[in-house]
Scaffold this motif. Structure first.
Motif, PDB file in Angstrom:
ATOM      1  N   SER A 176      32.514  39.500  13.204  1.00  0.00           N
ATOM      2  CA  SER A 176      32.305  39.351  11.763  1.00  0.00           C
ATOM      3  C   SER A 176      32.597  37.938  11.247  1.00  0.00           C
ATOM      4  O   SER A 176      32.546  37.710  10.048  1.00  0.00           O
ATOM      5  CB  SER A 176      33.151  40.384  11.011  1.00  0.00           C
ATOM      6  N   TYR A 177      32.905  36.997  12.135  1.00  0.00           N
ATOM      7  CA  TYR A 177      33.179  35.626  11.679  1.00  0.00           C
ATOM      8  C   TYR A 177      32.038  34.698  12.083  1.00  0.00           C
ATOM      9  O   TYR A 177      31.407  34.886  13.123  1.00  0.00           O
ATOM     10  CB  TYR A 177      34.523  35.130  12.251  1.00  0.00           C
ATOM     11  N   GLU A 178      31.824  33.658  11.254  1.00  0.00           N
ATOM     12  CA  GLU A 178      30.667  32.766  11.465  1.00  0.00           C
ATOM     13  C   GLU A 178      30.974  31.561  12.351  1.00  0.00           C
ATOM     14  O   GLU A 178      30.115  31.076  13.070  1.00  0.00           O
ATOM     15  CB  GLU A 178      30.237  32.167  10.124  1.00  0.00           C
ATOM     16  N   THR A 179      32.180  31.027  12.208  1.00  0.00           N
ATOM     17  CA  THR A 179      32.465  29.747  12.861  1.00  0.00           C
ATOM     18  C   THR A 179      33.778  29.815  13.625  1.00  0.00           C
ATOM     19  O   THR A 179      34.746  30.420  13.161  1.00  0.00           O
ATOM     20  CB  THR A 179      32.525  28.619  11.799  1.00  0.00           C
ATOM     21  N   LEU A 180      33.761  29.174  14.789  1.00  0.00           N
ATOM     22  CA  LEU A 180      34.940  29.171  15.665  1.00  0.00           C
ATOM     23  C   LEU A 180      35.364  27.736  15.960  1.00  0.00           C
ATOM     24  O   LEU A 180      34.547  26.915  16.377  1.00  0.00           O
ATOM     25  CB  LEU A 180      34.574  29.878  16.978  1.00  0.00           C
ATOM     26  N   ILE A 181      36.647  27.464  15.744  1.00  0.00           N
ATOM     27  CA  ILE A 181      37.244  26.220  16.259  1.00  0.00           C
ATOM     28  C   ILE A 181      38.055  26.610  17.470  1.00  0.00           C
ATOM     29  O   ILE A 181      38.907  27.510  17.389  1.00  0.00           O
ATOM     30  CB  ILE A 181      38.190  25.547  15.232  1.00  0.00           C
ATOM     31  N   VAL A 182      37.818  25.977  18.594  1.00  0.00           N
ATOM     32  CA  VAL A 182      38.593  26.293  19.792  1.00  0.00           C
ATOM     33  C   VAL A 182      39.359  25.031  20.203  1.00  0.00           C
ATOM     34  O   VAL A 182      38.764  23.990  20.451  1.00  0.00           O
ATOM     35  CB  VAL A 182      37.695  26.916  20.899  1.00  0.00           C
ATOM     36  N   ALA A 183      40.680  25.129  20.163  1.00  0.00           N
ATOM     37  CA  ALA A 183      41.516  23.930  20.231  1.00  0.00           C
ATOM     38  C   ALA A 183      42.550  24.012  21.352  1.00  0.00           C
ATOM     39  O   ALA A 183      43.330  24.960  21.425  1.00  0.00           O
ATOM     40  CB  ALA A 183      42.234  23.739  18.890  1.00  0.00           C
ATOM     41  N   GLY A 184      42.536  23.007  22.226  1.00  0.00           N
ATOM     42  CA  GLY A 184      43.600  22.869  23.220  1.00  0.00           C
ATOM     43  C   GLY A 184      43.672  23.960  24.259  1.00  0.00           C
ATOM     44  O   GLY A 184      44.762  24.347  24.685  1.00  0.00           O
TER      45      GLY A 184
END
Ligand code: APR
Length: 243
Positions: A176-184
């Motif tokens: 249900s989410y549009e955008t993903l930040i994937v960090a570290g």
């Protein structure tokens, strides 16, 4: 690159952030892989599996006691704080961390799951009940429950499954989410390593922040090379000017 990331983030109404050990590196918490990573000097099979714990709980607990000591003295860094600020900017925000250090929680971030558990929480090997064991260093190694049985860190070890309710939560958020930040994160440990591909396959956007290229970089819309403690605050500052 940062401007392009801000442009995507400006147009999104729901933001999911996934973090790995890299986000805590600037707090002085060792990562697992890479040249100074824990798995260079320690064998995961001897320390982070249910079989290792069964064979030698004392060695496993000595290692956790050492890591808990490092983390106790660590503070959330600019990257952790920027993620908390992102939560304040978006009505629909969620954080999935693979880290067991509890540093995100210490920033006050609310909408989150620790998908690999938390090393401050322990689980009774007989009763399965969990409780927080804050002592650093531990008073006895290996520590025991009031019922007399050994307790283990309430984390997900190699060879174990992530609790089903956490997996269900993660997939319902991904859907249900549009955008993903994937960090570290090195993006090699499943199932979390598959989440960016899942996001792309349903038409979402992926922004990666890492010191180096990873298996996620090739599918990410934007791959920013740099420290999370530098990049994330810049992203937040850029967004604050627009919101
Ligand atoms: N900023 C951005 N990225 C960083 C930084 C930093 N300051 N420091 C390190 N990194 C990156 C590294 O380049 C690497 O890709 O963080 C990543 C850390 O990778 P891992 O050590 O493999 O950590 P993680 O991806 O969280 O590991 C996943 O593996 O051993 C298990 O259960 C453990 O949750 C862990 C899982």
């Amino acid at each position: 690159m940062i401007d392009a990331a801000i442009k995507i983030l400006k147009e999104t109404s729901s933001l999911l952030v996934i973090t790995g050990a890299g986000i805590s590196a600037e707090s002085g918490v060792p990562t697992f892989r890479g040249k100074d990573g824990l798995w260079q000097n320690y064998r995961a099979e001897d320390l982070a599996t249910p079989w290792a714990f069964e064979r030698d709980p004392e060695t496993v607990w000595r290692w956790y006691d050492w890591r808990r000591g490092i983390i106790k003295n660590a503070e959330p860094n600019k990257g952790h704080i920027a993620i908390k600020e992102l939560e304040e900017l978006y009505e629909k925000f969620f954080l999935i961390t693979q880290n067991v250090d509890g540093l995100h929680e210490r920033t006050g971030v609310k909408n989150m799951i620790e998908i690999h558990g938390n090393l401050w929480r322990v689980r009774c090997t007989r009763e399965n009940k969990t409780f927080v064991l804050p002592d650093v260093p531990l008073k006895e190694i290996p520590p025991r429950c009031s019922c007399g049985a050994l307790v283990r860190p309430d984390v997900v070890w190699f060879g174990e499954s992530i609790p089903v309710e956490l997996m269900n939560k993660a997939y319902s958020i991904l859907e249900s989410y549009e955008t993903l930040i994937v960090a570290g994160t090195s993006g090699v440990v499943y199932p979390v390593a598959s989440f960016p591909t899942f996001m792309k396959s349903k038409g979402g956007k992926v922004i990666e922040i890492n010191l180096e290229k990873t298996p996620i970089s090739s599918i990410a819309d934007i791959s920013i090379i740099g420290k999370t403690g530098d990049i994330l605050p810049e992203v937040v500052e850029g967004l604050k000017k627009i919101f």
